[in-house]
Design a protein around this motif. Sequence first.
Motif, PDB file in Angstrom:
ATOM      1  N   SER A  34       0.829  -1.208   0.000  1.00  0.00           N
ATOM      2  CA  SER A  34       0.000   0.000   0.000  1.00  0.00           C
ATOM      3  C   SER A  34       0.860   1.255   0.000  1.00  0.00           C
ATOM      4  CB  SER A  34      -0.954  -0.001   1.197  1.00  0.00           C
ATOM      5  OG  SER A  34      -0.246   0.069   2.412  1.00  0.00           O
TER       6      SER A  34
ATOM      7  N   ILE B 212      -5.771  -0.893  -0.822  1.00  0.00           N
ATOM      8  CA  ILE B 212      -5.581  -0.810   0.632  1.00  0.00           C
ATOM      9  C   ILE B 212      -4.805   0.465   0.966  1.00  0.00           C
ATOM     10  CG2 ILE B 212      -5.756  -3.187   1.477  1.00  0.00           C
ATOM     11  CD1 ILE B 212      -2.900  -3.644   0.733  1.00  0.00           C
ATOM     12  N   HIS B 213      -5.109   1.006   2.139  1.00  0.00           N
ATOM     13  CA  HIS B 213      -4.410   2.206   2.604  1.00  0.00           C
ATOM     14  C   HIS B 213      -3.766   1.871   3.951  1.00  0.00           C
ATOM     15  CE1 HIS B 213      -3.586   6.227   4.058  1.00  0.00           C
ATOM     16  NE2 HIS B 213      -3.834   6.687   2.837  1.00  0.00           N
TER      17      HIS B 213
ATOM     18  N   TYR C 299      -2.996   3.464   6.671  1.00  0.00           N
ATOM     19  CA  TYR C 299      -3.587   3.980   7.909  1.00  0.00           C
ATOM     20  C   TYR C 299      -4.891   3.267   8.264  1.00  0.00           C
ATOM     21  CZ  TYR C 299      -0.177   7.743   7.474  1.00  0.00           C
ATOM     22  OH  TYR C 299       0.990   8.470   7.363  1.00  0.00           O
ATOM     23  N   THR C 300      -5.645   2.833   7.252  1.00  0.00           N
ATOM     24  CA  THR C 300      -6.911   2.162   7.547  1.00  0.00           C
ATOM     25  C   THR C 300      -6.695   0.752   8.104  1.00  0.00           C
ATOM     26  OG1 THR C 300      -7.159   1.242   5.326  1.00  0.00           O
ATOM     27  CG2 THR C 300      -8.084   3.419   5.701  1.00  0.00           C
ATOM     28  N   THR C 301      -5.544   0.181   7.826  1.00  0.00           N
ATOM     29  CA  THR C 301      -5.282  -1.180   8.307  1.00  0.00           C
ATOM     30  C   THR C 301      -4.732  -1.199   9.734  1.00  0.00           C
ATOM     31  OG1 THR C 301      -3.030  -1.186   7.403  1.00  0.00           O
ATOM     32  CG2 THR C 301      -4.780  -2.017   5.969  1.00  0.00           C
TER      33      THR C 301
ATOM     34  N   PRO D 142      -5.651  -0.044  12.804  1.00  0.00           N
ATOM     35  CA  PRO D 142      -6.472  -0.519  13.925  1.00  0.00           C
ATOM     36  C   PRO D 142      -6.676  -2.035  13.919  1.00  0.00           C
ATOM     37  CG  PRO D 142      -7.456   1.425  12.915  1.00  0.00           C
ATOM     38  CD  PRO D 142      -6.350   0.981  12.011  1.00  0.00           C
ATOM     39  N   ALA D 143      -6.859  -2.593  12.720  1.00  0.00           N
ATOM     40  CA  ALA D 143      -7.041  -4.046  12.606  1.00  0.00           C
ATOM     41  C   ALA D 143      -5.753  -4.784  12.968  1.00  0.00           C
ATOM     42  CB  ALA D 143      -7.480  -4.417  11.198  1.00  0.00           C
TER      43      ALA D 143
ATOM     44  N   ILE E  46      -8.344  -8.938   7.707  1.00  0.00           N
ATOM     45  CA  ILE E  46      -9.070  -8.084   6.753  1.00  0.00           C
ATOM     46  C   ILE E  46      -9.260  -8.885   5.467  1.00  0.00           C
ATOM     47  CG2 ILE E  46      -8.964  -5.950   5.387  1.00  0.00           C
ATOM     48  CD1 ILE E  46      -6.958  -4.910   7.521  1.00  0.00           C
TER      49      ILE E  46
END
Length: 228
Positions: A28, A35-36, A38-40, A42-43, A50
């Motif tokens: 990413s 996919i980005h 920063y969005t991954t 927290p997971a 994901i």
Amino acid sequence: GVLTANPKDVKEAFVLPEITFQDAIEMSYFGAEVIHPYTTLPAIEKNIPIRIKNTFNPSAPGTLISANGKKTNRPITGIASIDNVALINIEGSGMIGTPGMASRVFVALAREGVNIIMISQASSEHSICLVMREGEVAHALRRLETDLKEDIELKRIQRFDLKKGLEIVAVIGENMRGTPGISGKLFSALGREGINVLAIAQGSSERNISIVIDRKDREKALNAIHDA
């Protein structure tokens, strides 16, 4: 799902059934659009897998991203690239063995708010190669010339060599660690196509080999590497 390369550039790109969080972040960062990073986060922090699905084909399994992505026999997960970059090569025989030179360079660029995407330095310490977005080059050079004025006057630094119109291509894969011959295949593939490599960087994790090439060779390089 997540593909081995951008299908707009590489027609032979295919969907990866599973990849690790680390490979997903690397891909990413280097331009994978589905996919980005920063969005991954927290997971990743909560170890929640994901799954990237296809809204136009909901029945397709897509790609599962998890902490322990299923191991495959392929050492390389994928290939990604960053366009519109430029390279500043700082050269000077007076830099050899002079403590703090790299620190002064990075502090100067940090003060200017310039993001360095890639760094390469030979063990001779004769030069430091910095890769950044083209739009930041003018600010970077101005700051370097101001903050390193004394080093330039004392001939520790001979010149700043600038090259624009470049592309970073990254070969990414968790399984590359400890696998001999990956770099050999990579550079042989580029050599067969007559593609010149301007800079190389590889971290000790061996998860990523990044190279800088001329932007006009982008599509040819991506396909040559993917085929190899």
